[in-house]
Design an enzyme around this catalytic site. Structure first.
Site, PDB file in Angstrom:
ATOM      1  N   ASP A  11     -14.999  33.364  -9.947  1.00 18.52           N
ATOM      2  CA  ASP A  11     -13.746  33.138 -10.677  1.00 18.52           C
ATOM      3  C   ASP A  11     -12.662  34.117 -10.223  1.00 18.52           C
ATOM      4  O   ASP A  11     -12.892  34.960  -9.346  1.00 18.52           O
ATOM      5  CB  ASP A  11     -14.041  33.257 -12.180  1.00 18.52           C
ATOM      6  CG  ASP A  11     -13.167  32.358 -13.026  1.00 18.52           C
ATOM      7  OD1 ASP A  11     -12.109  31.944 -12.549  1.00 18.52           O
ATOM      8  OD2 ASP A  11     -13.560  32.079 -14.176  1.00 18.52           O
ATOM      9  N   ASP A  69      -7.866  25.091 -15.534  1.00 17.24           N
ATOM     10  CA  ASP A  69      -9.046  24.551 -16.228  1.00 17.24           C
ATOM     11  C   ASP A  69      -8.777  23.187 -16.851  1.00 17.24           C
ATOM     12  O   ASP A  69      -7.721  22.950 -17.428  1.00 17.24           O
ATOM     13  CB  ASP A  69      -9.466  25.495 -17.364  1.00 17.24           C
ATOM     14  CG  ASP A  69     -10.083  26.758 -16.833  1.00 17.24           C
ATOM     15  OD1 ASP A  69     -10.063  26.963 -15.609  1.00 17.24           O
ATOM     16  OD2 ASP A  69     -10.580  27.549 -17.660  1.00 17.24           O
TER      17      ASP A  69
HETATM   18  C1  GLA Z   1     -11.934  30.511 -16.039  1.00 19.63           C
HETATM   19  C2  GLA Z   1     -12.542  29.389 -15.210  1.00 19.63           C
HETATM   20  C3  GLA Z   1     -13.343  28.478 -16.125  1.00 19.63           C
HETATM   21  C4  GLA Z   1     -14.443  29.267 -16.810  1.00 19.63           C
HETATM   22  C5  GLA Z   1     -13.844  30.464 -17.533  1.00 19.63           C
HETATM   23  C6  GLA Z   1     -14.916  31.392 -18.037  1.00 19.63           C
HETATM   24  O1  GLA Z   1     -11.014  30.042 -16.973  1.00 19.63           O
HETATM   25  O2  GLA Z   1     -11.537  28.686 -14.537  1.00 19.63           O
HETATM   26  O3  GLA Z   1     -13.882  27.385 -15.426  1.00 19.63           O
HETATM   27  O4  GLA Z   1     -15.376  29.698 -15.839  1.00 19.63           O
HETATM   28  O5  GLA Z   1     -12.973  31.206 -16.698  1.00 19.63           O
HETATM   29  O6  GLA Z   1     -14.384  32.542 -18.625  1.00 19.63           O
END
Ligand code: GLA
Length: 886
Positions: free
Chosen positions: A153, A208
């Site tokens: 990430d 996301d």
């Molecule tokens: C980010 C990523 C998500 C998830 C969260 C976890 O937002 O893009 O897909 O993994 O972190 O904290």
């Protein structure tokens, strides 16, 4: 061949590698898009080893493993909050007591693979230890645990460029010698399609996903043009599936999965596999849809046509066929059409069309089309040739003569057409149209015919009457054609057609959009705020209050019917202060056919509003879209402040100043009002005056005008007196206008002054933010606070205090200190007057967004006083304002 080598050398020098990613000799994994499950979408941080084990069990028992789902991925929050004594990541001892290696063994024993998560940052997105600067050690741990995939990430990046951070991990993984699939989760922020394929096997292309229709289509739009970057071993990742999580309809989930499959997206389920319904299980395990995704040629599908809300997405298959998704993202049912030629198929006398969701197989001479309900899709594979028992492809469509919008009481014509697109002809065709309850439908002519041949559709016309007292909104007009085939099994068949109309009335004059009902409103979270932010508090952008406005959480799409009668749309767009300076949003104004009339770049929380003023002449329906920016949708509290539409007809705009007044009971204040006739017609008998609540007095005459031409104004000012016995609190004081329009109607309009009646006896008022702050104490935005601001971070150390000086009272004595504070739970603030002893004030509350009030006694001296608020040992509440009362 020498010249070829030389040529290649020259080319290698001349053609730079995409971006500057070092070429890591990555392990040859993911020849087809990875498939599996991930914990984040459904479970967030609420995960443990039992969930992972049970999910692995469910992958097997549900048939998902057999269908190709392989990776069991643990997302954020698996790690302990601290590294171990050796500096290594360790599993959370409470939630994962057996450790990751034991889980890997469990998952491997089932023939599955284990995925894990970290961030190329100083912490994960949830604040756990992450791998920046620890790449070698962490990769070694993952390999030692026999992990098969790392989702890496992008939170807390330490200011280091993404390519550097992701390269470091790719190299570290490589150095372990274990083939570990690297899933680059950089949110598409630095065009990862240009470099991430050199390092890893898939890369997120966007922020996301959320379990919402608006989020899914916003992500889909961002995939356009990226198809050329993906292929075996390197996949665009539009984020994990939300199928089965409950925030979309099954129709929407089917579109989501169909499109993700066609985009060669990694198919990573994100629902609770242990308790999914049979319907969801069947959807996720549809072998034919998965086969399109996993086609070995690995050519990503893309959008081949787009007419407004109707889209065609297609993907060439390795056997020479083409997969296609006919997609209707609009609010009303419609036919979506393409052809074998547009799908890139070679000319042929006939094509076989296989519907991957119904299993139905038909033959077409070239047209590929279907009637699709709102938010629905059809997914086919089309190939040259004729199936063994050919049944012709057919299409039922519903058209109206209304452009999709009707008025209450209107009668309109609807035509149901039934077409045969393949051979042979069909017999005994009969069509039917159904209207909502209370509507009347009358066929005008025949509804059936003995034979329908290709190229000569049968059409039946109906007169449909909308009741006069109907609600506004979308109404379905489902149609159905029944027919018999000559060949094949000769059985009676049925083909649905999805018609709908929207009952709406065009706005007249100038109007706040928040006073109108949208045709549709898809928002990323909660429901859209109207004249309020999504927390229900007043709208503010960078401290500027907006009495009127729309507050949809991004990603959002909100549509208003304008009926081609409007000329301008204006709004101040930004992120609501309720997001506390976080959130990133983009704004787009779309006209019919999704034509972009205006757009902003990324706007961040805390930034000043951007003013939009857009020509909407001739627009039938206006769509306001907000996107989530380069990260996720957290805190994306988008606001269309003062969103207004100017349309033909009579109209006024009334403003009142001040917009907020604070005054003690018995006090008098001045209010001015102004009316602008901003419609396209003159107005007459115009009157403007405050309409005060019972017991209040207004002195001064109403402002009046016999006639105002467009552009004319009327203004007045008045003294308003609050009754001596008025209760403290907020009172709305409308400054109201009445007038007569050309058509004899008598519209009204108003603007509101918010009057805050202070408790009796108040002698001094101070906003907390006007004081002197010590240490870590900070002023922050607070929509519901007086002045729009508050002081936070008080206490937890002697340095972090707030001092309010210049509190002047006439006489020495005991006063009431009225404290507006914000807290969730119970905390203490200590109060010291003029350097005297500290008194503890213990306060409780439910929110750091909405102030509460408490009153304590303080002794003051005549003249100027100073009060210090502090807590040396623990955090105190946030403070909004203090008042002193006798
Ligand atoms: C980010 C990523 C998500 C998830 C969260 C976890 O937002 O893009 O897909 O993994 O972190 O904290």
């Amino acid at each position: 061949m020498r010249w070829l080598t030389t040529l290649m050398l020259i080319l290698a020098v001349l053609v730079p590698l995409p971006a500057q990613a070092a070429t890591v000799d990555k392990p040859p994994l993911a020849p087809t898009p990875p498939m599996g499950w991930n914990s984040w979408n459904k479970f967030r941080c609420n995960i443990d080893e039992n969930l992972i084990r049970q999910t692995a069990d469910a992958l097997v028992s549900s048939g998902m493993k057999d269908a190709g789902y392989e990776y069991v991925n643990i997302d954020d929050c698996w790690m302990a909050t601290q590294r171990d004594a050796a500096g290594d990541l360790q599993a959370d001892p409470v939630r994962f007591p057996s450790g990751i290696k034991a889980l890997a063994d469990y998952v491997h024993a089932k023939g599955l693979k284990l995925g894990i998560y970290s961030s190329a940052g100083t912490a994960t997105c949830q604040g756990r230890p992450a791998s920046l600067g620890h790449e070698r050690a962490d990769a070694r741990k993952f390999a030692e645990w026999e992990v098969d995939l790392l989702k890496y990430d992008n939170c807390h990046d330490g200011g280091i460029p993404a390519i550097e951070r992701f390269t470091a991990m790719a190299e570290a993984l490589r150095a372990t010698g274990r083939p570990i699939l690297l899933s680059v989760c950089e949110w598409g922020a630095n065009q990862p399609w240009n470099w991430a394929g050199e390092l890893g096997h898939m890369w997120r292309t966007t922020g996301d996903i959320a379990d919402r229709w608006g989020s899914m289509v916003a992500i889909l739009d961002q995939q356009v043009g990226l198809e050329k970057y993906s292929g075996p071993g390197r996949w665009n990742d539009p984020d994990m599936l939300e199928v089965g999580n409950g925030g979309m309809t099954m129709t929407e989930y089917r579109s989501h999965l169909s499109l993700w499959a066609l985009l060669n997206a990694p198919l990573i389920a994100g629902n609770d596999l242990r308790s999914m319904s049979e319907e969801v299980r069947e959807m996720l395990t549809n072998r034919e849809v998965i086969a399109v995704n996993q086609d070995w040629a690995g050519v990503q599908g893309h959008k081949i046509s787009d007419s407004g809300d109707l889209e065609v997405w297609a993907k060439p298959l390795s056997d020479g066929g083409a997969a296609v998704v006919l997609f209707n993202r609009g609010a009303v049912g419609a036919e979506v059409a393409t052809s074998a030629a547009e799908l890139g198929l070679p000319a042929a006398p006939a094509y076989e069309v296989r519907d991957l969701w119904s299993g139905q197989e038909t033959v077409t001479l070239g047209k590929v089309r279907a009637s699709i309900p709102s938010h629905g899709s059809r997914m086919y594979v089309v190939r040259r040739g004729v199936p063994a028992k050919p049944v012709p492809a057919v299409a039922t469509a519903v058209r109206t003569d209304t452009e999709g919008f009707v008025k209450p009481g209107q009668t309109f014509a609807a035509t149901v057409s039934f077409a045969v697109d393949g051979l042979p002809a069909v017999l005994a065709a009969e069509v039917a149209l159904t209207a909502p309850e209370g509507w009347t439908i009358r066929p005008e002519g025949r509804t059936g015919t003995p034979v329908v041949v290709p190229g000569r559709p049968f059409e039946a016309r109906f007169a449909v009457k909308v009741p006069g007292d109907v609600r506004k909104g979308v109404f379905e007009l489902p149609a159905r054609a029944t027919y018999k085939t000559v060949a094949g099994d000769g059985a009676e068949r049925e083909e649905p057609g999805y018609g709908s109309v929207i009952v709406a009335e065009a706005p007249r004059g100038s109007q706040w959009l928040s006073d109108l009902d949208p045709v549709t409103a898809d928002v990323g979270f909660g429901t859209m705020g109207r004249d309020r932010n999504i927390g229900g508090n007043p709208i503010r952008i960078a401290g500027v209050p907006y009495g009127k406005g729309l507050a949809p959480h991004a990603a959002s799409e909100v549509t208003y019917y304008l009926g081609r009668g409007c000329t301008r749309f204006s709004a101040d767009v930004g992120v609501d202060d309720g997001s506390r300076n976080r959130g990133t949003v983009t704004f787009h104004v779309l006209g019919d056919g999704r034509e972009e009339l205006a757009a902003t770049g990324v706007i961040k929380g805390g930034e000043r509003a951007t003013s939009l003023d857009v020509d909407v002449s001739g627009v039938l329906a206006l769509t306001l879209v907000t996107g989530i920016g380069p990260d996720n949708n957290n805190n994306d509290h988008s606001v269309w402040g003062a969103a207004r539409i100017a349309c033909a007809g009579p109209s006024t705009t009334v403003t009142a100043t001040p917009t907020e007044v604070e005054i003690g009971a018995g006090g008098t204040f001045e209010v001015s009002g102004r009316l602008v006739a901003d419609g396209t017609e003159p107005i007459t008998d115009v009157r403007l005056a405050p309409s005060a609540p019972a017991g209040w007095t207004v002195s001064g005459q109403a402002a009046q005008a016999e006639r105002l031409e467009p552009g004319g104004t009327l203004a007045g000012s008045w003294q308003v007196t609050v009754p001596a016995g008025a209760d403290p609190g907020a009172v709305e004081l409308p400054v109201a206008a009445t007038y007569r329009a050309q058509d004899g109607s008598t519209p009204s309009d108003s603007a509101t002054v918010k009057v805050l009646v202070r408790p009796a006896g108040v002698v001094a008022v101070k906003e907390a933010e006007s004081g002197t702050l010590g240490g870590a104490a900070r002023v922050s935005n607070c929509g519901a606070c007086s002045g729009g601001k508050k002081v936070g971070n008080l206490g937890n150390g002697a340095a972090n205090h707030l001092t309010l000086g210049a509190l002047t009272v006439a006489d020495e004595g005991e006063y009431r200190l009225i404290l507006d504070y914000l807290v969730s739970g119970t905390r203490s603030v200590f109060v010291s007057v003029n350097g005297g002893p500290a008194a503890e004030v213990r306060v409780s509350g439910t929110s750091f967004a909405v102030p509460a009030t408490t009153t304590v006694k303080v002794a003051l001296r005549a003249g100027v006083n100073e009060i210090r608020f502090f807590n040396d040992t623990a955090f105190g509440p946030d403070l909004d304002r203090v008042m002193l009362a006798s």
